[in-house]
Design an enzyme around this catalytic site. Sequence first.
Site, PDB file in Angstrom:
ATOM      1  N   VAL A 279      57.426  75.632  62.721  1.00  0.00           N
ATOM      2  CA  VAL A 279      56.874  76.555  61.726  1.00  0.00           C
ATOM      3  C   VAL A 279      57.916  76.854  60.648  1.00  0.00           C
ATOM      4  O   VAL A 279      57.613  76.936  59.458  1.00  0.00           O
ATOM      5  CB  VAL A 279      56.399  77.869  62.390  1.00  0.00           C
ATOM      6  CG1 VAL A 279      55.932  78.861  61.343  1.00  0.00           C
ATOM      7  CG2 VAL A 279      55.289  77.580  63.371  1.00  0.00           C
ATOM      8  N   ALA A 280      59.168  76.989  61.089  1.00  0.00           N
ATOM      9  CA  ALA A 280      60.226  77.295  60.119  1.00  0.00           C
ATOM     10  C   ALA A 280      60.439  76.144  59.156  1.00  0.00           C
ATOM     11  O   ALA A 280      60.749  76.341  57.982  1.00  0.00           O
ATOM     12  CB  ALA A 280      61.524  77.588  60.858  1.00  0.00           C
ATOM     13  N   ILE A 282      58.392  73.144  58.457  1.00  0.00           N
ATOM     14  CA  ILE A 282      57.396  72.344  57.726  1.00  0.00           C
ATOM     15  C   ILE A 282      57.128  72.945  56.343  1.00  0.00           C
ATOM     16  O   ILE A 282      56.724  74.095  56.223  1.00  0.00           O
ATOM     17  CB  ILE A 282      56.086  72.226  58.528  1.00  0.00           C
ATOM     18  CG1 ILE A 282      56.371  71.421  59.796  1.00  0.00           C
ATOM     19  CG2 ILE A 282      55.001  71.552  57.707  1.00  0.00           C
ATOM     20  CD1 ILE A 282      55.207  71.361  60.742  1.00  0.00           C
ATOM     21  N   GLU A 284      54.877  73.530  53.795  1.00  0.00           N
ATOM     22  CA  GLU A 284      53.437  73.321  53.642  1.00  0.00           C
ATOM     23  C   GLU A 284      52.966  73.405  52.192  1.00  0.00           C
ATOM     24  O   GLU A 284      51.994  72.797  51.814  1.00  0.00           O
ATOM     25  CB  GLU A 284      52.664  74.315  54.515  1.00  0.00           C
ATOM     26  CG  GLU A 284      52.953  75.790  54.277  1.00  0.00           C
ATOM     27  CD  GLU A 284      54.320  76.242  54.799  1.00  0.00           C
ATOM     28  OE1 GLU A 284      54.897  75.501  55.628  1.00  0.00           O
ATOM     29  OE2 GLU A 284      54.822  77.270  54.361  1.00  0.00           O
ATOM     30  N   ASP A 326      54.102  60.918  12.433  1.00  0.00           N
ATOM     31  CA  ASP A 326      53.601  60.686  11.083  1.00  0.00           C
ATOM     32  C   ASP A 326      54.300  61.655  10.149  1.00  0.00           C
ATOM     33  O   ASP A 326      54.750  62.709  10.590  1.00  0.00           O
ATOM     34  CB  ASP A 326      52.105  61.001  11.018  1.00  0.00           C
ATOM     35  CG  ASP A 326      51.282  59.916  11.658  1.00  0.00           C
ATOM     36  OD1 ASP A 326      51.707  58.765  11.608  1.00  0.00           O
ATOM     37  OD2 ASP A 326      50.210  60.243  12.201  1.00  0.00           O
ATOM     38  N   ASP A 607      46.365  59.830  13.891  1.00  0.00           N
ATOM     39  CA  ASP A 607      45.136  60.559  13.593  1.00  0.00           C
ATOM     40  C   ASP A 607      43.945  59.651  13.312  1.00  0.00           C
ATOM     41  O   ASP A 607      42.809  60.020  13.525  1.00  0.00           O
ATOM     42  CB  ASP A 607      45.352  61.532  12.414  1.00  0.00           C
ATOM     43  CG  ASP A 607      46.074  60.860  11.247  1.00  0.00           C
ATOM     44  OD1 ASP A 607      46.183  59.617  11.271  1.00  0.00           O
ATOM     45  OD2 ASP A 607      46.519  61.570  10.331  1.00  0.00           O
ATOM     46  N   ASP A 611      44.777  54.172  15.045  1.00  0.00           N
ATOM     47  CA  ASP A 611      45.945  54.645  15.787  1.00  0.00           C
ATOM     48  C   ASP A 611      45.693  54.660  17.296  1.00  0.00           C
ATOM     49  O   ASP A 611      46.632  54.759  18.082  1.00  0.00           O
ATOM     50  CB  ASP A 611      46.327  56.068  15.347  1.00  0.00           C
ATOM     51  CG  ASP A 611      46.981  56.084  13.982  1.00  0.00           C
ATOM     52  OD1 ASP A 611      47.593  55.062  13.626  1.00  0.00           O
ATOM     53  OD2 ASP A 611      46.876  57.101  13.284  1.00  0.00           O
ATOM     54  N   ASN A 701      56.855  82.512  55.823  1.00  0.00           N
ATOM     55  CA  ASN A 701      56.442  81.299  55.102  1.00  0.00           C
ATOM     56  C   ASN A 701      55.157  81.470  54.325  1.00  0.00           C
ATOM     57  O   ASN A 701      55.004  80.947  53.235  1.00  0.00           O
ATOM     58  CB  ASN A 701      56.245  80.148  56.090  1.00  0.00           C
ATOM     59  CG  ASN A 701      57.548  79.465  56.385  1.00  0.00           C
ATOM     60  OD1 ASN A 701      58.592  79.939  55.954  1.00  0.00           O
ATOM     61  ND2 ASN A 701      57.497  78.362  57.115  1.00  0.00           N
ATOM     62  N   ASP A 705      56.880  84.605  51.146  1.00  0.00           N
ATOM     63  CA  ASP A 705      57.513  83.566  50.329  1.00  0.00           C
ATOM     64  C   ASP A 705      56.638  83.040  49.192  1.00  0.00           C
ATOM     65  O   ASP A 705      57.150  82.542  48.198  1.00  0.00           O
ATOM     66  CB  ASP A 705      57.889  82.363  51.212  1.00  0.00           C
ATOM     67  CG  ASP A 705      59.384  82.358  51.482  1.00  0.00           C
ATOM     68  OD1 ASP A 705      60.020  83.385  51.199  1.00  0.00           O
ATOM     69  OD2 ASP A 705      59.888  81.335  51.976  1.00  0.00           O
TER      70      ASP A 705
END
Length: 864
Positions: A279-280, A282, A284, A326, A607, A611, A701, A705
């Site tokens: 868990v710490a 990964i 995500e 241009d 334009d 082009d 997480n 965070d």
Amino acid sequence: MNKLFHQSKEAVLQLVESDGRGLSTTEAQHRLAKNGYNQLEETKSKGVLRVFIEQFADLLVIILIVAAFVSMLTDNAESAIVIFAVIIMNAILGTVQHFKAEKSLKSLQALSAPIAKVLRDGQRMEIPSKEVVVGDILVLEAGDLVVADGRVIDNYSLQVNESSLTGESESVNKLDGVIEEVEVALGDQKNMVFSSSMITYGRALVVVTTTGMQTELGRIAQLMNATKEKKTPLQVSLDDFSKKLSFVIMGICALVFGLSIWRAMPILDAMMFAVALAVAAIPEALSSIVTIVLALGTQKMADEHAIMKNLRAVEGLGCVSVICSDKTGTLTQNKMTVQKIFVDGKIIDKNDVDKNKHTQGFLLRSSVLCNDASTSIGDPTEIALVDFFRKQELDEEEMRRELARIGEIPFDSERKLMSTLHEIDGKYYLLTKGAIDVVMERVDQIHQEEGVRALTDSDREKIEAATLELSSEGLRVLGFVYKEIEEIRELDVKDEFDYCFIGLIAMVDPPREESAQAVADCKRAGIKPVMITGDHKITAKSIATKIGIYETGDLAVEGIELDRMSDDELTAQVEKISVYARVSPEHKIRIVDTWQRKGKIVAMTGDGVNDAPALKKADIGIAMGITGTAVSKDAASMILTDDNFATIIKAVTNGRNIYSNIKNSIKFLLSGNMSGIIAVLYTSIMALPVPFTPVHLLFINLLTDSLPAIAIGMEHSTKDLLAEKPRDTSEGILTKEYLQGIISQGIIIAIPTIGAFYLGLQTSPTVASTMAFATLCMARLFHGFNCRGKRSIFQLGLFTNMSSIYAFLAGMILLNTVLFVPALHSMFNIAELTGMQVGIIYLAAFIPTLLIQLKRIIFSSKTN
Ligand code: ATP
């Protein structure tokens, strides 16, 4: 409604219930309500439920579900509930963010949605193309995109490029008659036009026969409806990184699990350790942070006049190393005023013109007869001529009535000439104006005050000297010539020879006020600005010098010179060439290509209809929102709503800023994760109790965070960004230096976390884990300020990004609530803390930020 090409236009009009003069607004609205919008059904955007469910298809969530079961088995049902609650909240947040990003992208698409010119209520008007209905009369002109299928009813030399449907790159000549054959391929249905084709020449009126999914394009779209949203290179590389990282993490987790078992830890505790680590570790949210920051950034860019058509281009902007722009209208104001004329061998100031002199009067008359503008509507070059005519107290409308136009060859930027035929005193005269060098190749006589005579070498030299003098002042010089024609007949470009010279008119188009600063910024940012223009070389060079594009030692090259250069020669010279003059759109492709072969990332403006290929070829094709054709806007990846060069530089700065914000957000997330990993690994190796429960890490997480990460993504751009060189495309985001930063910041946060854990252990393992969790969470909240940029917070300004303050406060409130509300304690595995312990947490959490900031302050004062 098959085989419409085989039917007469009257029959087609009858079929679609139109009288050929356009529908009434009420009838059009009625048809729109009945048959729906003229648009392709996009791959239906995903429903809320689907997006919500997709949030669970994630490795982290699966691990969390395992964690919830482990918690239940260890008699910690409350933790299991919290885990589930957090998973669901995370899914809700993810869903909301998905739709927010989608909404902001949709509103951007709406900004660049095509418009169509139609006849309604007997008038010509512009409407969003999705409101076009069957029976509408479309007015098509060069540069337009066809927005529905239709039958040509009035044709004036219409040429259409249908490559998007037929793959054929040559333009097709259209006609309005009936096609006799019954079986005819799409490309040969010459009296029909099809949605997504481009008008390359001429004009026509077309009655719409099918719209939306019923069009030929709609049929193809049906076949390939499942086109996926394309991810940006950054998203792809981050997805790839996350995947690899997840595997490594799984390996480490297995190792930690084995180690714990070997140390005779109970299986469930060992599992808890492994799960906590997963868990710490990964990451995500990486890819979704990219989408959110890109989407928010594009919104800001649109407010600043740059509409980005896709997220890939936003990312690419930061890498741009050459901008080909241009001149007219982009670097200059496109507001022309006549300054001087040249007749009878003399340059005359605008204030000294005498309309009663024979040649001068003739020049003035020609300038408004061979001219399509009125004082306010038309091409600025021509408006300037009309204005000048009026300044002499003359009336151009009266003149145009008196000497009406009986034939014409319109201006085009390849030929650089325009001609009109008039009857004057019973004779027919072809009046021509155009680029001076083109005109002079076709002259053999000269009109002087005393009459017409053959052009001598000395006349030619005088004209050339005058042109040089006027062009060197940055003036646009137009040549005026005429010839007599025996009888009225169909005119052809072959008629534009054997002329008699009348005079020159020179006009100024001042640079935009902001151009010089923008060019200086562009150079400071390590980007090469290049001017590309149809104008004369000396005029172009003079203006380029004024705004700083052209410097001593640079080269200015003309289209013909470019034609003579081999690819190798051009490659050798290209870095020195800062002005291309008298070029046509085809040259632009060659210029882009040469730079690209040198590994440069090229932005190119355009334009006109011609082009489009160069805009497509450039890495960032930039179309003009005000003066650009629909075709150029379609081919571009960015549209300037103010046609201004300075906006390109602003957009590049924003592009760089967005990229650096994304990098900082990711650094924040990864360094925070890293600190968690280090703490868990450390305690595992040292055979200490588990420092965090999965609930703790989840809390950090997924809740505390995510807001700072988004706030970092909203950081404003600073001047520093322009002092950097363009980013190297081959350089991925995860450079060695970047990863080192992540690891070192992770260590700096992990140390006080572990320290707090040890202090807590003196009381109990739960106090230890509470202190470790609170320190880690708070330290990461503080760390949010470090990740706002490379400089110290005092240099950045604490209050210059209020979102980061709010995100910090929100996180602090959440954390302190779980720490101090006893009812939440068992749910979040929190122990009661003493005042001293809380003090330690606050202090320990602040230490990493203090150290990082001190280092920056000392480092910057040393380098200053
Ligand atoms: P840019 O700098 O964007 O390329 P431009 O206006 O210089 O724009 P064009 O419009 O292609 O480029 O014009 C090319 C040349 O043709 C001009 O330099 C001028 O000499 C001549 N020209 C421009 N407009 C007209 C016109 N309406 N009639 C005749 N000649 C024109």
